[in-house]
Write a protein that holds these residues in place. Sequence first.
Motif, PDB file in Angstrom:
ATOM      1  N   TYR A  34       0.830  -1.216   0.000  1.00 56.31           N
ATOM      2  CA  TYR A  34       0.000   0.000   0.000  1.00 56.31           C
ATOM      3  C   TYR A  34       0.862   1.262   0.000  1.00 56.31           C
ATOM      4  O   TYR A  34       0.588   2.217  -0.714  1.00 56.31           O
ATOM      5  N   TRP A  35       1.876   1.250   0.843  1.00 53.64           N
ATOM      6  CA  TRP A  35       2.700   2.445   1.024  1.00 53.64           C
ATOM      7  C   TRP A  35       3.423   2.825  -0.270  1.00 53.64           C
ATOM      8  O   TRP A  35       3.395   3.970  -0.696  1.00 53.64           O
ATOM      9  N   ILE A  36       4.027   1.820  -0.903  1.00 53.66           N
ATOM     10  CA  ILE A  36       4.749   2.095  -2.150  1.00 53.66           C
ATOM     11  C   ILE A  36       3.757   2.343  -3.282  1.00 53.66           C
ATOM     12  O   ILE A  36       4.010   3.168  -4.165  1.00 53.66           O
ATOM     13  N   GLY A  37       2.624   1.678  -3.244  1.00 51.80           N
ATOM     14  CA  GLY A  37       1.575   1.889  -4.246  1.00 51.80           C
ATOM     15  C   GLY A  37       1.093   3.340  -4.233  1.00 51.80           C
ATOM     16  O   GLY A  37       0.895   3.956  -5.280  1.00 51.80           O
ATOM     17  N   ALA A  38       0.937   3.895  -3.031  1.00 51.22           N
ATOM     18  CA  ALA A  38       0.486   5.283  -2.895  1.00 51.22           C
ATOM     19  C   ALA A  38       1.513   6.256  -3.484  1.00 51.22           C
ATOM     20  O   ALA A  38       1.167   7.318  -3.986  1.00 51.22           O
ATOM     21  N   LYS A  39       2.782   5.863  -3.451  1.00 47.57           N
ATOM     22  CA  LYS A  39       3.840   6.737  -3.995  1.00 47.57           C
ATOM     23  C   LYS A  39       3.879   6.689  -5.514  1.00 47.57           C
ATOM     24  O   LYS A  39       4.101   7.704  -6.159  1.00 47.57           O
ATOM     25  N   VAL A  40       3.719   5.498  -6.096  1.00 49.99           N
ATOM     26  CA  VAL A  40       3.962   5.354  -7.539  1.00 49.99           C
ATOM     27  C   VAL A  40       2.683   5.494  -8.384  1.00 49.99           C
ATOM     28  O   VAL A  40       2.776   5.648  -9.603  1.00 49.99           O
ATOM     29  N   VAL A  41       1.517   5.446  -7.753  1.00 48.93           N
ATOM     30  CA  VAL A  41       0.265   5.391  -8.520  1.00 48.93           C
ATOM     31  C   VAL A  41       0.088   6.606  -9.453  1.00 48.93           C
ATOM     32  O   VAL A  41       0.448   7.740  -9.108  1.00 48.93           O
ATOM     33  N   LYS A  42      -0.433   6.315 -10.645  1.00 44.59           N
ATOM     34  CA  LYS A  42      -0.654   7.356 -11.657  1.00 44.59           C
ATOM     35  C   LYS A  42      -2.026   7.177 -12.291  1.00 44.59           C
ATOM     36  O   LYS A  42      -2.592   6.095 -12.242  1.00 44.59           O
TER      37      LYS A  42
END
Length: 159
Positions: A34-42
């Motif tokens: 979730y944490w990394i997903g929130a950073k990379v999401v576009k």
Amino acid sequence: MERKGIKIVKGNVEEIIEKLNKALSDEWLAYYQYWIGAKVVKGKFREEVANELSQHAGEELKHAEMLVDRIIQLGGTPVLKPEDWYKLTNCGYDAPTDPDVIPILKQNIKGEQCAIEVYQGLSEYLKDKDPISYYMVLEILKDEIEHEDDLINILEDIS
Ligand code: FE
Ligand code: FE
Ligand code: MG
């Protein structure tokens, strides 16, 4: 000194600790996903999705804390090495290699559905063995059901 709090556990304490450590490994992997997903999401509704993913990351971390505290209370050793997360996990880890909102949401929905199954099974296992862990697992299960619901609602709004 002998602990009454451990003596009242009817099940096999070692086996309970092992299952809680497996769940703990899941929570750390879910937290990072979730944490990394929130950073990379576009893409479409990026900000809304990122906010929800960040919020869920925080809640997975809270689950990890609940599990660690209970493992220690039962006299167990929580997973000490990140490399063991992969060995113990029930639900695995889905790297958000495609940063588009849709695949990220789908990956996390899959993770939540796995978590729901794991905690449902764990609650049935604990029910007559350890009331404190049972109650904790129900609280976590409630959050995972909310997570699944939140993500499906966003996915449906976007689609
Ligand atoms: Fe969780
Ligand atoms: Fe969750
Ligand atoms: Mg939420």
